[in-house]
Design an enzyme around this catalytic site. Structure first.
Site, mmCIF file in Angstrom:
data_model
loop_
_atom_site.group_PDB
_atom_site.id
_atom_site.type_symbol
_atom_site.label_atom_id
_atom_site.label_comp_id
_atom_site.label_asym_id
_atom_site.label_seq_id
_atom_site.Cartn_x
_atom_site.Cartn_y
_atom_site.Cartn_z
ATOM 1 N N HIS A 139 -5.476 4.584 5.951
ATOM 2 C CA HIS A 139 -4.623 5.551 5.265
ATOM 3 C C HIS A 139 -3.246 5.691 5.915
ATOM 4 C CE1 HIS A 139 -7.780 6.487 2.522
ATOM 5 N NE2 HIS A 139 -8.564 6.990 3.448
ATOM 6 N N ASP A 163 -2.217 2.127 -6.782
ATOM 7 C CA ASP A 163 -0.849 1.998 -6.268
ATOM 8 C C ASP A 163 0.141 1.720 -7.395
ATOM 9 O OD1 ASP A 163 -1.123 1.924 -3.130
ATOM 10 O OD2 ASP A 163 -2.745 0.683 -3.900
ATOM 11 N N GLU A 207 0.766 5.632 0.081
ATOM 12 C CA GLU A 207 0.015 6.879 0.249
ATOM 13 C C GLU A 207 0.668 7.917 -0.643
ATOM 14 O OE1 GLU A 207 -2.751 6.895 1.834
ATOM 15 O OE2 GLU A 207 -2.515 4.910 2.727
ATOM 16 N N ASP A 237 0.858 -1.181 0.000
ATOM 17 C CA ASP A 237 0.000 0.000 0.000
ATOM 18 C C ASP A 237 0.895 1.232 0.000
ATOM 19 O OD1 ASP A 237 -2.929 1.061 0.462
ATOM 20 O OD2 ASP A 237 -1.623 2.265 1.738
ATOM 21 N N ASP A 256 -2.729 -0.477 6.045
ATOM 22 C CA ASP A 256 -3.581 -0.831 4.903
ATOM 23 C C ASP A 256 -3.045 -2.062 4.169
ATOM 24 O OD1 ASP A 256 -5.344 1.161 5.467
ATOM 25 O OD2 ASP A 256 -4.800 2.468 3.801
#
Length: 204
Positions: free
Chosen positions: A158, A101, A13, A11, A163
């Site tokens: 998040h 992603d 961000e 994951d 995640d």
């Protein structure tokens, strides 16, 4: 969990623009990785990633993700991140929730002149697998999906590693359901009849 190939749950961000900002593209600013072999977690990795172009995070981004400029400034470089991803065992399955992603990773690689660290056939969008498996018309969010299983997400939504761990949790649940729904092999007459008792009956 599938033990045939190593599994890498990822994951990321991303940075966010202020409203109306031109020339912006999302950059990875946090990475969470969970690497599994033979059904067991072998490595976990979590780090902030310093953006190359938009070094200053927007207030919107900091507020939404709950992170600070200082945290991102102290992160690893994008080149270090791609180098780490390229070092992991191959072949493997790379599992993400949604396709964003990998889209952002590929774009960031192009912008920074870095090779994309994965092969196309390694990539699995678990959200689409989930959608197909349950026959949903709309794509479901990560934490909504785990809640639909009556479970809770890991840690804080998040945050990249949390995640990634939640993605792994859903993967396990879906794989378990798939095995449960697999049709068992039809029984043979030998399974249904105890021939030893039948033969002894005729022998008397």
């Amino acid at each position: 969990m599938d033990g045939a190939k190593p599994l890498l749950f990822i994951d990321f961000e991303f940075s966010m623009p202020e409203t109306g900002y031109k020339g912006f593209y999302a950059e990875i600013i946090e990475a969470g990785l969970v690497f599994c072999k033979n059904g067991k977690i072998e490595k976990e990795f979590s780090s902030f990633v310093t953006p190359v172009k938009g070094k200053r995070l927007t207030e919107r981004c900091k507020s939404f993700l709950g992170i600070t400029q200082e945290q991102v400034d102290q992160g690893i470089s994008f080149a270090e991140l791609t180098g780490l991803l390229a070092q992991l065992d191959r072949p493997k399955k790379v599992v993400t929730w949604g396709n964003m992603d990998m889209r952002v990773l590929r774009m960031n690689c192009e912008k920074n002149g870095c090779p994309f660290p994965f092969e196309k056939d390694e990539l699995i969008d678990l959200s689409m697998e989930y959608k197909k498996f349950f026959g949903d018309r709309n794509q479901t969010g990560l934490w909504k999906a785990v809640e639909e299983y009556g479970k809770k997400g890991t840690g804080q939504h998040h945050r990249a590693l949390d995640d990634a761990m939640t993605t792994m949790k859903i993967y396990k649940l879906v794989e378990k359901d798939k095995k449960y729904l697999e049709k068992p092999n039809p029984t043979t007459i030998g399974d249904r009849v105890d021939f030893s008792q039948l033969l002894s009956k005729f022998a008397t």
